[in-house]
Write a protein that holds these residues in place. Sequence first.
Motif, mmCIF file in Angstrom:
data_model
loop_
_atom_site.group_PDB
_atom_site.id
_atom_site.type_symbol
_atom_site.label_atom_id
_atom_site.label_comp_id
_atom_site.label_asym_id
_atom_site.label_seq_id
_atom_site.Cartn_x
_atom_site.Cartn_y
_atom_site.Cartn_z
ATOM 1 N N PHE A 63 -17.309 -36.439 94.867
ATOM 2 C CA PHE A 63 -16.057 -35.971 95.470
ATOM 3 C C PHE A 63 -15.903 -34.463 95.289
ATOM 4 O O PHE A 63 -15.416 -33.771 96.190
ATOM 5 N N SER A 65 -18.353 -32.169 94.961
ATOM 6 C CA SER A 65 -19.297 -31.410 95.780
ATOM 7 C C SER A 65 -18.871 -31.359 97.244
ATOM 8 O O SER A 65 -19.145 -30.375 97.942
ATOM 9 N N LEU A 66 -18.188 -32.390 97.719
ATOM 10 C CA LEU A 66 -17.672 -32.356 99.097
ATOM 11 C C LEU A 66 -16.711 -31.187 99.310
ATOM 12 O O LEU A 66 -16.652 -30.602 100.394
ATOM 13 N N LYS A 67 -15.973 -30.840 98.275
ATOM 14 C CA LYS A 67 -14.969 -29.781 98.400
ATOM 15 C C LYS A 67 -15.590 -28.391 98.539
ATOM 16 O O LYS A 67 -14.899 -27.442 98.900
ATOM 17 N N SER A 73 -14.149 -32.731 102.790
ATOM 18 C CA SER A 73 -13.384 -33.619 101.918
ATOM 19 C C SER A 73 -12.091 -34.048 102.595
ATOM 20 O O SER A 73 -11.318 -33.202 103.059
ATOM 21 N N GLU A 76 -8.910 -32.363 101.081
ATOM 22 C CA GLU A 76 -8.797 -30.907 101.063
ATOM 23 C C GLU A 76 -7.348 -30.418 101.201
ATOM 24 O O GLU A 76 -6.884 -29.593 100.412
ATOM 25 N N ALA A 101 -13.253 -28.005 93.195
ATOM 26 C CA ALA A 101 -14.661 -28.406 93.347
ATOM 27 C C ALA A 101 -15.463 -28.047 92.100
ATOM 28 O O ALA A 101 -16.263 -28.861 91.615
ATOM 29 N N GLU A 104 -14.382 -30.401 89.213
ATOM 30 C CA GLU A 104 -14.917 -31.752 89.372
ATOM 31 C C GLU A 104 -16.433 -31.782 89.193
ATOM 32 O O GLU A 104 -16.973 -32.766 88.678
ATOM 33 N N TYR A 154 -5.404 -42.922 98.715
ATOM 34 C CA TYR A 154 -6.513 -42.123 98.174
ATOM 35 C C TYR A 154 -6.200 -41.729 96.732
ATOM 36 O O TYR A 154 -7.061 -41.783 95.864
#
Length: 183
Positions: A63, A65-67, A73, A76, A101, A104, A154
């Motif tokens: 999660f 790394s998506l940001k 994400s 976001e 990011a 995390e 979420y």
Amino acid sequence: MSIITSSRSSAPQRPEASHPDTQSRPDPTTGWRQRLVDRSLVLLAAHSIDALRISLGLVILGFGSLKFFPGASPAEGLVMQTTEALTFGMVTGTTAVVGTAVLETVIGLVLLTGRGLRPGMLVIAGWLAGIMAPVALFPGEMFPGGLPTLAAQYVLKDLILAAAAAVVAAKALGARLVPPTNA
């Protein structure tokens, strides 16, 4: 085995079922099944919390790394809004998302490697408070008409992450999961 006493006699008597003629034959598969259960318990006690720690690390790292990639994400916008509210407007926009990011990613790596786990648990506690904050900060947006939006769902799924982090923290602080011993 318990002993049953009769009111007619003070001498202990065995239950009726223990008489050789009334006993059922033992299940010949009980032995290997119990051994399988015992071995499974030992393996679970030895490795399940580490498996939980590693899977939690993978989820948080994923999660996070998506940001790093704008628009990747689904959280976001929520991250921007929440971080801005929590920092009283001092951290906004892309800075909030990239900061989250990085946080995390570090948490994910701590959980994956197991290094720095004790101090890392303090960081995780703060992070968990931050990711659950939208429920308290924006209840009208999260639950319009009393029903949770997709964003609220979420956030609420993070309760599972919090519970997993609590188990990992317990072990990091010295708790141990020990299988029962056969007497």
